[in-house]
Design a protein around this motif. Structure first.
Motif, PDB file in Angstrom:
ATOM      1  N   LEU A 125       0.835  -1.189   0.000  1.00 36.15           N
ATOM      2  CA  LEU A 125       0.000   0.000   0.000  1.00 36.15           C
ATOM      3  C   LEU A 125       0.873   1.243   0.000  1.00 36.15           C
ATOM      4  CD1 LEU A 125      -2.527  -1.037   2.784  1.00 36.15           C
ATOM      5  CD2 LEU A 125      -2.869  -1.169   0.339  1.00 36.15           C
ATOM      6  N   ASP A 126       0.450   2.272  -0.726  1.00 39.24           N
ATOM      7  CA  ASP A 126       1.157   3.540  -0.614  1.00 39.24           C
ATOM      8  C   ASP A 126       0.610   4.293   0.609  1.00 39.24           C
ATOM      9  OD1 ASP A 126      -1.266   4.569  -1.405  1.00 39.24           O
ATOM     10  OD2 ASP A 126      -0.599   5.205  -3.379  1.00 39.24           O
ATOM     11  N   GLU A 127       1.221   5.415   0.941  1.00 42.36           N
ATOM     12  CA  GLU A 127       0.849   6.148   2.163  1.00 42.36           C
ATOM     13  C   GLU A 127      -0.603   6.610   2.133  1.00 42.36           C
ATOM     14  OE1 GLU A 127       2.587   6.430   4.958  1.00 42.36           O
ATOM     15  OE2 GLU A 127       4.037   5.127   3.970  1.00 42.36           O
ATOM     16  N   ASN A 128      -1.050   7.075   0.987  1.00 42.90           N
ATOM     17  CA  ASN A 128      -2.435   7.528   0.858  1.00 42.90           C
ATOM     18  C   ASN A 128      -3.408   6.382   1.124  1.00 42.90           C
ATOM     19  OD1 ASN A 128      -4.623   9.199   0.325  1.00 42.90           O
ATOM     20  ND2 ASN A 128      -4.497   8.866  -1.891  1.00 42.90           N
ATOM     21  N   GLN A 129      -3.123   5.208   0.555  1.00 37.45           N
ATOM     22  CA  GLN A 129      -3.980   4.052   0.764  1.00 37.45           C
ATOM     23  C   GLN A 129      -3.978   3.630   2.233  1.00 37.45           C
ATOM     24  OE1 GLN A 129      -2.210   1.374  -2.104  1.00 37.45           O
ATOM     25  NE2 GLN A 129      -4.069   1.446  -3.377  1.00 37.45           N
TER      26      GLN A 129
END
Length: 158
Positions: free
Chosen positions: A53-57
């Protein structure tokens, strides 16, 4: 007289030993539960890292899960409270059928609200994650359900 005193002394020793053994057993059981919880958290973290997951997710997923947990915990507490009220009402000599029927209706409505919120949460998660991440999320969810049902005694399953 000596035999009687010896019998009492041996009985007290055995009784105190039994109490200590029970305490040690309870302590080891709680440690096992803590270890299982830690192991599961570590496995979940590893699998969540595999989801990449990226930070936004991560932020969106944690906010969705947080809001869901707060809402659902309140609803589940309401259901438990209503079930206890039903059991208390059943213990009375003069049972009020209408009150029990009303509580059953409220439980059904609350349970429906829980299911709706669970569906909303799953839809939000589907919106946040891509296809590969969704498959991994589904594997994690299924494994957690399997572990939970395996660890819970039969009378506590809902």
């Amino acid at each position: 007289m000596k035999k009687f005193l010896l019998f009492i002394l041996i009985s007290l020793f055995h009784f105190s030993y039994d109490i200590k053994a029970q305490a040690v057993s309870r302590l080891s059981d709680s440690r096992i539960m803590q270890d299982n919880t830690r192991d599961r958290a570590i496995r979940n973290t590893k699998l969540l890292n595999e989801m990449r997951l990226d930070e936004n997710q991560k932020e969106r997923l944690s906010s969705v899960n947080g809001m869901f947990d707060v809402l659902i915990s309140g609803l589940r507490k309401d259901v438990k409270r209503m079930r206890l009220e039903i059991e208390l009402e059943k213990l009375n000599d003069d049972i009020d059928d209408n009150k029990i029927y009303g509580l059953y209706d409220k439980i059904a409505n609350t349970q429906a609200a829980i299911w709706k919120e669970t569906f909303k949460k799953e839809q939000e998660i589907k919106f946040i994650l891509n296809e590969r991440q969704l498959l991994m999320h589904e594997k994690i969810r299924m494994r957690n359900q399997r572990d939970d049902t395996r660890l819970k005694p039969n009378y506590k399953r809902e």
